[in-house]
Design a protein around this motif. Structure first.
Motif, PDB file in Angstrom:
ATOM      1  N   UNK A 114      19.531  28.143 -21.857  1.00  0.00           N
ATOM      2  CA  UNK A 114      17.990  28.426 -21.577  1.00  0.00           C
ATOM      3  C   UNK A 114      17.825  29.510 -20.291  1.00  0.00           C
ATOM      4  N   UNK A 115      17.673  30.690 -20.512  1.00  0.00           N
ATOM      5  CA  UNK A 115      17.721  31.502 -19.480  1.00  0.00           C
ATOM      6  C   UNK A 115      16.551  31.239 -18.454  1.00  0.00           C
ATOM      7  N   UNK A 116      15.659  30.373 -18.411  1.00  0.00           N
ATOM      8  CA  UNK A 116      14.817  30.037 -17.337  1.00  0.00           C
ATOM      9  C   UNK A 116      15.415  29.195 -16.150  1.00  0.00           C
ATOM     10  N   UNK A 117      15.286  29.696 -15.149  1.00  0.00           N
ATOM     11  CA  UNK A 117      15.556  29.100 -13.814  1.00  0.00           C
ATOM     12  C   UNK A 117      14.437  28.824 -12.775  1.00  0.00           C
ATOM     13  N   UNK A 118      14.390  27.618 -12.370  1.00  0.00           N
ATOM     14  CA  UNK A 118      13.310  27.250 -11.369  1.00  0.00           C
ATOM     15  C   UNK A 118      13.203  28.036 -10.090  1.00  0.00           C
ATOM     16  N   UNK A 119      12.181  28.329  -9.671  1.00  0.00           N
ATOM     17  CA  UNK A 119      12.245  29.235  -8.459  1.00  0.00           C
ATOM     18  C   UNK A 119      12.960  28.413  -7.151  1.00  0.00           C
ATOM     19  N   UNK A 174       5.911  28.773 -18.264  1.00  0.00           N
ATOM     20  CA  UNK A 174       5.184  29.544 -17.403  1.00  0.00           C
ATOM     21  C   UNK A 174       4.445  28.492 -16.431  1.00  0.00           C
ATOM     22  N   UNK A 175       4.334  26.974 -16.666  1.00  0.00           N
ATOM     23  CA  UNK A 175       4.145  26.276 -15.683  1.00  0.00           C
ATOM     24  C   UNK A 175       5.005  25.908 -14.696  1.00  0.00           C
ATOM     25  N   UNK A 176       6.125  25.503 -15.192  1.00  0.00           N
ATOM     26  CA  UNK A 176       7.496  25.382 -14.194  1.00  0.00           C
ATOM     27  C   UNK A 176       7.573  26.313 -13.116  1.00  0.00           C
ATOM     28  N   UNK A 177       7.409  27.676 -13.476  1.00  0.00           N
ATOM     29  CA  UNK A 177       7.601  28.811 -12.597  1.00  0.00           C
ATOM     30  C   UNK A 177       6.549  28.852 -11.644  1.00  0.00           C
ATOM     31  N   UNK A 178       5.512  28.148 -11.674  1.00  0.00           N
ATOM     32  CA  UNK A 178       4.521  28.068 -10.629  1.00  0.00           C
ATOM     33  C   UNK A 178       4.696  27.257  -9.582  1.00  0.00           C
ATOM     34  N   UNK A 179       5.767  26.260  -9.600  1.00  0.00           N
ATOM     35  CA  UNK A 179       5.959  25.101  -8.841  1.00  0.00           C
ATOM     36  C   UNK A 179       6.489  25.697  -7.527  1.00  0.00           C
ATOM     37  N   UNK A 180       5.748  25.404  -6.541  1.00  0.00           N
ATOM     38  CA  UNK A 180       6.562  25.783  -5.062  1.00  0.00           C
ATOM     39  C   UNK A 180       7.932  24.952  -4.965  1.00  0.00           C
ATOM     40  N   UNK A 226       2.158  18.631  -9.285  1.00  0.00           N
ATOM     41  CA  UNK A 226       2.034  17.615 -10.217  1.00  0.00           C
ATOM     42  C   UNK A 226       1.253  18.108 -11.384  1.00  0.00           C
ATOM     43  N   UNK A 227       0.359  18.816 -11.279  1.00  0.00           N
ATOM     44  CA  UNK A 227      -0.549  19.439 -12.212  1.00  0.00           C
ATOM     45  C   UNK A 227       0.257  20.340 -13.097  1.00  0.00           C
ATOM     46  N   UNK A 228       1.345  21.181 -12.443  1.00  0.00           N
ATOM     47  CA  UNK A 228       2.097  22.084 -13.195  1.00  0.00           C
ATOM     48  C   UNK A 228       3.243  21.240 -13.898  1.00  0.00           C
ATOM     49  N   UNK A 229       3.847  20.092 -13.270  1.00  0.00           N
ATOM     50  CA  UNK A 229       4.485  19.400 -14.221  1.00  0.00           C
ATOM     51  C   UNK A 229       3.939  18.702 -15.202  1.00  0.00           C
ATOM     52  N   UNK A 230       2.780  18.185 -15.151  1.00  0.00           N
ATOM     53  CA  UNK A 230       2.232  17.577 -16.358  1.00  0.00           C
ATOM     54  C   UNK A 230       1.667  18.482 -17.227  1.00  0.00           C
ATOM     55  N   UNK A 231       1.290  19.902 -17.008  1.00  0.00           N
ATOM     56  CA  UNK A 231       1.164  20.818 -18.010  1.00  0.00           C
ATOM     57  C   UNK A 231       2.523  21.173 -18.653  1.00  0.00           C
ATOM     58  N   UNK A 257      11.305  16.863  -9.743  1.00  0.00           N
ATOM     59  CA  UNK A 257      10.943  16.426 -11.244  1.00  0.00           C
ATOM     60  C   UNK A 257      10.688  17.577 -12.065  1.00  0.00           C
ATOM     61  N   UNK A 258      10.328  18.658 -11.488  1.00  0.00           N
ATOM     62  CA  UNK A 258      10.040  19.865 -12.397  1.00  0.00           C
ATOM     63  C   UNK A 258      11.531  20.394 -12.851  1.00  0.00           C
ATOM     64  N   UNK A 259      12.564  20.259 -11.807  1.00  0.00           N
ATOM     65  CA  UNK A 259      13.895  20.747 -12.078  1.00  0.00           C
ATOM     66  C   UNK A 259      14.498  19.794 -13.221  1.00  0.00           C
ATOM     67  N   UNK A 260      14.239  18.635 -13.033  1.00  0.00           N
ATOM     68  CA  UNK A 260      14.849  17.551 -14.154  1.00  0.00           C
ATOM     69  C   UNK A 260      14.280  17.932 -15.760  1.00  0.00           C
ATOM     70  N   UNK A 261      12.892  18.184 -15.454  1.00  0.00           N
ATOM     71  CA  UNK A 261      12.276  18.674 -16.682  1.00  0.00           C
ATOM     72  C   UNK A 261      12.873  20.038 -17.229  1.00  0.00           C
ATOM     73  N   UNK A 262      13.337  20.646 -16.460  1.00  0.00           N
ATOM     74  CA  UNK A 262      13.843  22.243 -16.770  1.00  0.00           C
ATOM     75  C   UNK A 262      15.344  21.833 -17.445  1.00  0.00           C
ATOM     76  N   UNK A 263      15.996  21.191 -16.639  1.00  0.00           N
ATOM     77  CA  UNK A 263      17.397  20.820 -17.234  1.00  0.00           C
ATOM     78  C   UNK A 263      17.169  19.872 -18.766  1.00  0.00           C
ATOM     79  N   UNK A 264      16.251  19.139 -18.683  1.00  0.00           N
ATOM     80  CA  UNK A 264      16.202  18.384 -20.276  1.00  0.00           C
ATOM     81  C   UNK A 264      15.747  19.540 -21.178  1.00  0.00           C
ATOM     82  N   UNK A 265      14.835  20.398 -20.982  1.00  0.00           N
ATOM     83  CA  UNK A 265      14.327  21.408 -21.890  1.00  0.00           C
ATOM     84  C   UNK A 265      15.841  22.272 -22.145  1.00  0.00           C
TER      85      UNK A 265
END
Length: 320
Positions: free
Chosen positions: A277-282, A243-249, A219-224, A257-265
């Motif tokens: 965008x070349x970033x992929x969630x772990x 850099x914050x999304x990549x730390x989400x387990x 939740x901290x990583x998503x907020x950041x 929620x992190x995935x959805x934010x990544x898609x939005x970005x």
């Protein structure tokens, strides 16, 4: 969760068996461990001889399977008495000494001695310091007397954990409730495997604490990540968010929620730059990778906390 627990216990039991055959490692989890401690209050002991004596203690604990930790409440410590000294005229001048060296294993916090042993050694040198060094070199870490000495201390340490198990688990629970997850994991992983029932209970709790830690940090990583993204809604802010999304387990409860934010970005970046965008969630490829990741992380937390514990003041005044 049950699968986590069983896998974690199995791995840590396996790690313990392996570490018992790899003595001297500083990161072994599951072993009974002793800290070496040489008091500054030993009368007449030169600094260089003190260092040598501490090395001898490390060798004794390592050979007998109890070495490799700092600031433990359980210590092996010596005292040294000068029994005889003679100065022989030269040239060269010679100093001959006989020392009685006392060894103790015990609870350095509570001030309780568990086992003790004494040996006499002689040394010769051209100065007091060299004579002390010569004498301490005569202490052989593989001397059979140290085996029983260490085993007796180990038995008492195991009894401590068995009798104090409920208190240790409760202490870890308090740390967890205060969101000191790393501290809780460290306390739990200090419990040695040879206590079996207490150890297994602790390993169950390690998995629970780690999962709670990942959910909290997620939740901290998503907020950041949201805050970073909202600073500019552009490529730079997207990179900051990543850099914050990549730390989400991947197994934490707010992962989606992190995935959805990544898609939005990603959608916004495509609108701006006409590119993906070349970033992929772990992600975990399979259950084995997931369990190995959890186990390694919990182990690393335990090891890191062990190395970073504050210096302990030991209560050994009554030991000699």
């Amino acid at each position: 969760m049950k699968y986590y627990l069983n896998t974690l216990i199995f791995f840590l039991l396996f790690s313990y068996s392996f570490s018992q055959n790899s003595l001297g490692k500083t990161d072994d989890i599951g072993r009974v461990k002793l800290s070496t401690y040489v008091s500054d209050q030993i009368d007449g002991l030169p600094a260089s001889a003190k260092n040598l004596l501490e090395n001898k203690l490390s060798q004794i604990t390592s050979i007998n399977g109890l070495g490799g930790t700092r600031n433990s409440r359980f210590i092996i410590t010596p005292n040294v008495s000068l029994l005889f000294k003679e100065v022989l005229p030269g040239p060269p001048r010679k100093v001959v000494i006989t020392l009685e060296v006392y060894f103790y294993i015990g609870d350095g916090i509570k001030g309780t001695v568990f086992s003790s042993e004494t040996i006499k050694v002689k040394g010769v040198g051209t100065s007091d310091t060299k004579a002390y060094i010569s004498a301490i070199k005569q202490i052989k870490a593989r001397n059979p007397i140290f085996k029983d000495f260490v085993n007796q201390g180990k038995t008492e340490i195991i009894e401590f954990y068995n009798s104090q198990c409920d208190f240790i688990l409760k202490d870890a629970e308090v740390s967890k409730s205060q969101k000191d997850y790393d501290g809780a994991i460290y306390k739990l992983m200090e419990i040695p495997q040879v206590t079996k029932e207490c150890y297994e209970t602790a390993m169950n709790e390690v998995a629970i604490v780690y999962k709670e830690k990942m959910d909290y940090e997620c939740q901290l990583h998503v907020t950041n990540a949201k805050n970073a993204w909202n600073t500019g809604l552009d490529t730079n802010s997207a990179n900051l968010a990543s850099t914050h999304l990549s730390q989400i387990d991947p197994d934490s409860k707010c992962y989606e929620e992190g995935v959805n934010l990544s898609k939005l970005i990603g959608k916004r970046i495509k609108e701006l730059d006409q590119r993906e965008w070349d970033f992929k969630m772990k992600k975990y490829e399979d259950e084995v990778e997931k369990e190995n990741s959890i186990i390694k992380a919990a182990r690393d937390i335990g090891v890191a906390n062990a190395k970073n514990q504050p210096k302990v003041t030991y209560n050994i005044r009554s030991w000699w």
